[in-house]
Design an enzyme around this catalytic site. Structure first.
Site: not given
Ligand code: PGA
Ligand code: ZN
Length: 429
Positions: A206, A338
């Protein structure tokens, strides 16, 4: 009404294929969105449909793209784009599976988001304004959580903890958060360069600095020093936020920190995290325990929920039912949101509403696999979700989201940034 739905394969920030959807309306308006992809995924999140096999390491999305074109499009063409609840319901029924494995969560979320964009385009307003109006919320610029060091599944497990982040609630504006973050990020880079010498310093998935540490504590220590080197007093304007992503190294109540060569039970890990919270200015902690460790999460919340924000990510997977269950059991006090864990905009918003109704803070989040798509910035502003997590302070799939917030802050004007102490009632209320 929806006139045409197109879909194609595009590529994400890790160079993996992903699904893009265009929704065209009779009016000529168009909406487009791209599905993100996680690496440290919760077991109960919407299924990311990939072709499997050897081609493109099994990650191709031809089936998901085909599902948009051959199955979703015929079902939603002719529908009123503004009735997103109906469109999402249609897709959920068409899919019919528990985890959206038939159509694919990636196919569904890209379509749902493209419809949202088409509605805003049709109304001739920015997406954040459309969301604010459609869901009757006052728009606000969120407080970001910004990664300085990557780790966990985003950095070949070189450090166990996944995200070492800062929050700058003491800033006057989002613009000022960016300024302070830039200073901390580069101060951290200088400290890391001293450590690695001529070997060169890289970045994790990231965009946070690659974690070259001998212990998880060393990462925390270095972050504190970076905040100081940026001219800030740790714990004042700048605070620390962690995503432990414990499901990656904690199974069945055993937590094995590879870096520290320590193995402990749930209580032991709880105590270790408690010590970190004493020793460092940590204000927020995500997935402190594993997704399968309900008793551990409840114990953790009981012990520390009054002083830190405890976010459930893998633990709650943006699922309204799981949020309600956690509320009734006393696990977590905040929810990572998400879109692709839920699979549709409607289900995502249902989760936000469930969280808020119980006083749990919703934190809108990107995935580790991202693109130029900036929908989540608009969603966070338009829903007044107050917190946004999109990764680090480099790489355009991250910066695009921060920059979009800066543009919206210009539109909304001074005073639109939430700021303040993230744990104070005044800030939340
Ligand atoms: P991921 O990580 O998109 O790989 O799940 C982001 C998070 O864990 O917040
Ligand atoms: Zn997370």
């Amino acid at each position: 009404a929806i006139k045409e739905v197109a879909s194609r394969r595009v590529w994400d920030s890790r160079g993996n294929p992903t699904v893009e959807v265009d929704v065209h309306l009779e009016s000529g308006a168009m909406g487009r969105s791209i599905a993100p992809a996680g690496a440290s995924r919760g077991a109960r999140e919407a299924f990311d449909l990939r072709d499997g096999g050897d081609f493109l390491a099994g990650k191709n999305v031809s089936r998901a793209v085909e599902n948009v074109i051959k199955r979703i499009a015929p079902a939603i063409i002719g529908m009123d784009c503004d009735d997103l609840a109906m469109i999402d319901r249609t897709m959920i029924d068409l899919d019919g599976s528990q985890f959206k494995s038939s159509l694919g969560g990636n196919a569904m979320v890209a379509t749902s988001l493209a419809c949202l964009h088409a509605s805003a385009a049709n109304a001739g307003v920015p997406l954040w304004a459309w969301i604010s109006k459609a869901y009757d919320r006052k728009p606000a610029i969120p407080l970001p959580e910004i990664q300085i060091f990557g780790g966990g599944a985003h950095a070949a497990q070189r450090v166990d903890i996944q995200d070492f982040m800062i929050m700058v609630p003491g800033a006057e504006s989002f613009d000022e958060v960016m300024e302070i973050t830039s200073n901390v990020y580069f101060a951290a880079g200088r400290l890391m360069s001293e450590k690695v010498g001529s070997g060169g310093l890289g970045v994790a998935d990231e965009g946070g600095w690659w974690p070259v540490f001998n212990s998880n504590e060393e990462a925390l220590e270095t972050l504190v020093r970076a905040i100081e080197a940026a001219g800030e007093v740790p714990g004042e304007r700048v605070l620390i936020s962690l995503d432990v992503a414990a499901s990656e190294f904690g199974k069945k109540g055993r937590y094995r920190l590879a870096l520290d060569d320590r193995d402990m039970d749930s209580d032991g890990f709880n105590e270790l995290l408690g010590r970190w919270m004493e020793d460092y200015p940590i204000v927020s902690i995500e997935d402190p325990l594993g997704e399968d460790d309900k008793m551990g999460m409840i114990a953790f919340t009981k012990a520390y929920g009054h002083k830190v924000q405890i976010i459930g990510d893998d633990y709650l997977v943006t699922n309204a039912d799981l949020v309600r269950e956690a509320v009734s059991e006393g696990a977590c006090n905040a929810v990572l949101v998400k879109l692709n864990q839920a699979g549709t905009v409607s289900e995502t918003i249902e989760t936000v509403v469930a969280a808020e109704g119980a006083g749990y803070r919703p934190v809108i989040s990107a995935r580790s696999g991202e693109t130029e798509d900036t929908t989540i910035s608009h969603l966070s502003v338009g829903l007044n979700c107050k917190q946004l997590k999109v990764g680090s302070f480099t790489r355009s799939e991250r910066m695009a989201k921060w920059n979009e917030c800066l543009r919206i802050e210009c539109d909304l004007g001074a005073g639109s940034f939430v700021g303040g102490n993230p744990l104070a009632d005044t800030w939340w209320g």
